[in-house]
Scaffold this motif. Structure first.
Motif, PDB file in Angstrom:
ATOM      1  N   ASN A 118       0.709  -1.162  -0.008  1.00 19.70           N
ATOM      2  CA  ASN A 118      -0.007   0.010   0.044  1.00 19.70           C
ATOM      3  C   ASN A 118       0.809   1.239  -0.065  1.00 19.70           C
ATOM      4  O   ASN A 118       1.999   1.068   0.331  1.00 19.70           O
ATOM      5  N   GLU A 119       0.273   2.456  -0.220  1.00 20.90           N
ATOM      6  CA  GLU A 119       0.996   3.765  -0.352  1.00 20.90           C
ATOM      7  C   GLU A 119       0.448   4.529   0.855  1.00 20.90           C
ATOM      8  O   GLU A 119      -0.853   4.875   0.909  1.00 20.90           O
ATOM      9  N   TYR A 120       1.598   5.281   1.619  1.00 23.83           N
ATOM     10  CA  TYR A 120       1.281   5.981   2.720  1.00 23.83           C
ATOM     11  C   TYR A 120       1.831   7.300   2.511  1.00 23.83           C
ATOM     12  O   TYR A 120       2.952   7.636   2.179  1.00 23.83           O
ATOM     13  N   MET A 121       1.038   8.453   2.845  1.00 21.66           N
ATOM     14  CA  MET A 121       1.536   9.844   2.564  1.00 21.66           C
ATOM     15  C   MET A 121       2.117  10.138   4.080  1.00 21.66           C
ATOM     16  O   MET A 121       1.579  10.218   5.102  1.00 21.66           O
ATOM     17  N   LEU A 122       3.257  11.033   3.903  1.00 22.81           N
ATOM     18  CA  LEU A 122       3.877  11.585   5.107  1.00 22.81           C
ATOM     19  C   LEU A 122       4.110  12.925   5.133  1.00 22.81           C
ATOM     20  O   LEU A 122       4.147  13.456   3.847  1.00 22.81           O
ATOM     21  N   ASP A 123       4.183  13.661   6.352  1.00 18.44           N
ATOM     22  CA  ASP A 123       4.413  15.197   6.209  1.00 18.44           C
ATOM     23  C   ASP A 123       5.927  15.296   6.489  1.00 18.44           C
ATOM     24  O   ASP A 123       6.277  14.901   7.390  1.00 18.44           O
ATOM     25  N   PRO A 124       6.528  16.172   5.538  1.00 21.70           N
ATOM     26  CA  PRO A 124       7.828  16.319   5.551  1.00 21.70           C
ATOM     27  C   PRO A 124       8.290  17.378   6.698  1.00 21.70           C
ATOM     28  O   PRO A 124       9.522  17.429   6.959  1.00 21.70           O
ATOM     29  N   ASN A 125       7.539  17.677   7.155  1.00 23.73           N
ATOM     30  CA  ASN A 125       7.624  19.137   8.235  1.00 23.73           C
ATOM     31  C   ASN A 125       7.769  18.486   9.895  1.00 23.73           C
ATOM     32  O   ASN A 125       8.010  19.280  10.789  1.00 23.73           O
ATOM     33  N   SER A 126       7.744  17.131   9.793  1.00 23.97           N
ATOM     34  CA  SER A 126       8.020  16.601  11.286  1.00 23.97           C
ATOM     35  C   SER A 126       9.401  16.809  11.561  1.00 23.97           C
ATOM     36  O   SER A 126      10.184  16.866  10.870  1.00 23.97           O
ATOM     37  N   GLU A 127       9.483  16.345  12.769  1.00 25.68           N
ATOM     38  CA  GLU A 127      11.083  16.458  13.147  1.00 25.68           C
ATOM     39  C   GLU A 127      12.129  15.410  12.639  1.00 25.68           C
ATOM     40  O   GLU A 127      13.129  15.934  11.953  1.00 25.68           O
ATOM     41  N   PHE A 128      11.504  14.345  12.408  1.00 27.92           N
ATOM     42  CA  PHE A 128      12.230  13.451  11.546  1.00 27.92           C
ATOM     43  C   PHE A 128      11.602  13.146  10.207  1.00 27.92           C
ATOM     44  O   PHE A 128      10.507  13.086   9.731  1.00 27.92           O
TER      45      PHE A 128
END
Length: 774
Positions: A512-522
């Motif tokens: 499956n494909e999952y979207m992440l937020d690049p503005n998190s700490e890691f």
């Protein structure tokens, strides 16, 4: 011209005797038992070309080349593409080659069932599609690939000792195709240097005894003889494998010019790479390269280019299992973490691969054994397999004494009931689905895909990820990440991204494909190291090109120039007829009239007032008003009835106008959104009298479709038709057999693989007639 001349013209070397034997045999060998570096790829690919186009043998038009690791695909693709470019140019042929990787595939390859082509991909990508649950693709496209890959094909499974439970899936799929029937010839070839072929025997499949092996005549060839007799000494060392600094010092002390190190997990490889990088000043001029499977396509491509260019004189390559097979690379010195015997043999095949170090007899193969077995982490391998490997290695002092595995231990076996259940791809109302990972890959080395977007303004309406954005990531990492960070997955029913609840780790599933937020700490990613759960490196976002959204209610394929139902129908019928004639298989002609009739009826439901009402027809040409099939994207408004599907109305129209079940099924299924069941969906608009009126997918019992012209060429005018949704009842209805029962009869009368192929033909014709694809 004979095969020797053909082979030499393409590869610039003469074929081995066994390669000539494969090409000139009347039938295909099911088993190719050959050691690493002996040219298995050239054997099957050029052998297939020779049989089909020069010897005029009856051969499938598609060759599916399945590899266990994604990094093997790129190099295999480039090699085969190079051969086909020469063949197509010299002999005026048109054989296309495609690669199918997670986040990296040509989305049009599966709509040309009549073309001769080679598809190269990983077991995850190819087998998931063959099981009708394709990883990393539009959910509604899955049946298209299912039909394409299971008919008129030769499957080639290379390096099968690395495939795990997928090997048994491959044999069962072949057995079930033989049992249930396909369109055209479908066969499989299994190739390995290390695994006993007893493992190919399965519940529904038993390979024939015709095995292609090396012979004395082959070993008379000096090139093959050097490979077969390649010298390499076996060394065994005990170390704390998790102590990357100590291991790095040991490797650098032994390194002279050409070293490869293989670790079992990406995290171990990354840590070792970092440690060696910190110490590399002691070996000035040493080229250092990290290769593993958890990079985005752009960074992976750059790494593979470096691999091609990197010097043999002073290099250290840190890798994982991805380098075990398929990649044509060699080293003087190799270090390998302890692994199952089949992997050890395969890794040893990358040490003095072509016998280039035979003269000085200085090639060495180091096995790194755990210093303390009680603290050793076995993943991704089975504990028993590792312990068996340690026991065998303790008894021997040379690599020639390593024995092939007699038989692989399987955890799951695909059965007839499983494949029939998987044929039903209708979207789950709960979001759950059949988990096919047990049939695709063994152990804990299972991946999903992630990508990063700026979500500061809107996350729901982000478009689908492009192939360049997707990065493989371990399921275990993502499930742990879910506890502390926001992960988003696509809801195919509503056509938008949704936040996964922190407690719901079951939503993290393979492929499956999952979207992440690049503005998190890691950020969890860097261009140098790839996926790294601890990375804080700021990630570079990839420019968005894909703007189309996909959802149950969307009619994205209808966003074209103005076109009437009758004109589009005639175009699709012509395309369908041409495809069938170009395929020219007798098995298919039996169903030709049904497929053509399905093409005629496939968009008849677009005459429904609900479909026409979604389009602003003020600018439509006068001749097509009220019966529009296609319209520019800015002419579409929101539907009055949520989830309305015109193809359901098309299928009902076909039945109400005397067409048979197969015609109706193909008409209903041509977008992959409704196939096996007709049912109401949550939140769809309810008719005024819900207690007495059936409704499903925006179609209501008693709807009236007015008289309209369906085909101008055939002067086919369809009289006003009343929609009857009694078909959605179970068992016998007041008008006869239910939809579910009619489809189940088609399973027996036609077979699921043939049904899938006919779906593929109609959908291919529809997409190509709609434009936008070559």
């Amino acid at each position: 011209m004979d095969y020797n001349q053909f082979f030499k013209e393409i590869t610039k070397v003469e074929p081995y005797p066994y390669q000539i034997k494969f090409a000139e045999s009347d039938n295909l060998y099911s088993i190719v038992d050959m050691f690493a570096g002996a040219g298995k790829t050239e054997t099957v690919v050029l052998g297939w070309v020779w049989k089909k186009f020069f010897n005029k043998k009856e051969m499938p038009r598609k060759l599916i080349y399945c590899l266990p690791m994604r990094s093997l695909v790129e190099q295999t693709y480039q090699r085969i593409k190079g051969y086909l470019d020469i063949i197509n140019k010299i002999y005026n042929l048109d054989i296309e080659v495609y690669k199918v990787l997670g986040g990296d595939f040509d989305e049009s390859w599966d709509i040309y069932p009549e073309k001769n082509c080679i598809i190269i991909g990983t077991q995850d990508m190819l087998l998931s599609r063959a099981l009708n649950r394709g990883y990393g693709i539009n959910r509604f496209r899955e049946p298209l690939d299912f039909g394409f890959l299971n008919n008129d094909t030769i499957w080639v499974f290379d390096e099968i000792q690395l495939m795990g439970d997928a090997l048994k899936t491959s044999t069962q799929l072949q057995g079930l195709r033989d049992l249930l029937g396909t369109i055209g010839i479908t066969q499989s070839i299994w190739m390995s240097a290390t695994l006993s072929f007893k493992s190919l025997e399965s519940v529904d499949y038993k390979p024939n005894s015709d095995i292609l092996k090396i012979s004395g005549e082959d070993l008379d060839n000096i090139r093959l003889k050097d490979i077969y007799n390649a010298k390499k000494s076996l060394k065994k060392i005990k170390m704390n494998i998790d102590d990357s600094d100590s291991l790095a010092k040991f490797i650098l002390d032994k390194h002279t010019d050409n070293t490869i190190v293989i670790m079992n997990r990406v995290s171990k490889a990354v840590n070792l790479y970092k440690s060696i990088k910190n110490l590399i000043s002691k070996n000035e001029g040493t080229e250092l390269l990290l290769i593993h499977s958890h990079f985005r396509p752009k960074e992976r491509e750059e790494i593979m280019k470096k691999l091609d260019k990197i010097s043999n004189r002073n290099r250290i390559i840190i890798s994982t299992q991805v380098i075990e097979a398929g990649i044509d690379i060699s080293s003087r010195l190799m270090f390998s973490e302890i692994a199952p015997i089949s992997s050890i043999i395969q890794r040893a095949g990358r040490c003095n691969r072509k016998g280039e170090y035979n003269r000085d007899s200085n090639a060495e193969f180091y096995i790194i054994l755990p210093e303390d077995i009680t603290k050793y982490k076995y993943e991704p391998y089975d504990k028993d397999d590792i312990n068996r490997s340690i026991s065998e290695l303790n008894e021997i002092n040379d690599l020639k004494s390593l024995k092939n595995i007699d038989e692989y231990k399987y955890n799951f076996v695909l059965r007839k009931k499983d494949i029939i259940d998987l044929f039903n791809s209708d979207i789950s109302l709960t979001g759950d689905d059949i988990d096919i990972s047990r049939f695709i890959r063994s152990g804990n080395d299972i991946n999903a895909f992630v990508f990063w977007r700026d979500l500061s303004t809107d996350f729901k309406n982000q478009p689908q990820p492009s192939k360049d954005e997707l990065c493989p990531a371990p399921l275990s990492d993502l499930r742990n990440l879910l506890k502390t960070e926001n992960l988003y997955m696509y809801n195919w029913l509503d056509g938008e991204w949704k936040l996964i609840p922190k407690y719901d780790e079951n939503r993290i599933i393979p492929g499956n494909e999952y979207m992440l937020d690049p503005n998190s700490e890691f950020s969890h990613y860097s261009n140098e190291y790839g996926w790294d759960i601890k990375s804080k490196t700021r990630i570079i976002l990839i420019e968005q090109k894909q703007k189309i959204k996909f959802g149950y209610s969307y009619d994205e394929s209808s966003f074209k120039e103005w076109k009437s139902i009758s004109k589009h129908t005639d175009e699709v019928v012509d395309k369908t007829s041409n495809i069938i004639n170009d395929i020219n298989i007798s098995d298919l002609y039996k169903y030709e009239n049904d497929i053509i009739n399905a093409a005629i009826w496939h968009d008849s439901g677009k005459a429904h007032p609900e479909f026409q009402g979604k389009i602003n027809q003020k600018e439509a040409p006068l001749s097509i008003k009220n019966f529009v099939a296609k319209a520019p994207s800015n002419m579409w408004g929101n539907p009055n009835r949520r989830y309305f599907r015109h193809e359901l109305a098309s299928g009902i129209m076909a039945l109400e106008n005397g067409q048979n079940d197969l015609v109706a099924y193909l008409a209903v299924s041509h977008h992959g959104k409704i196939r096996i069941s007709i049912r109401s969906l949550p939140k769809e608009k309810i008719p005024p009298n819900p207690n007495t009126t059936h409704f499903a997918c925006g179609v209501w019992d008693g709807d009236i479709i007015p008289e309209f012209l369906l085909s101008d060429k055939r002067k086919l005018i369809i009289k006003s038709t009343k929609i009857n949704l009694s078909y959605m009842e179970l068992g016998n209805t007041k008008i006869g057999e239910s939809w579910d029962y009619r489809v189940s009869k088609l399973y027996d009368e036609v077979g699921i693989f043939k049904l899938g192929y006919m779906e593929n033909i109609l959908r291919s014709a529809d997409q190509r007639a709609s434009g936008g694809l070559k």
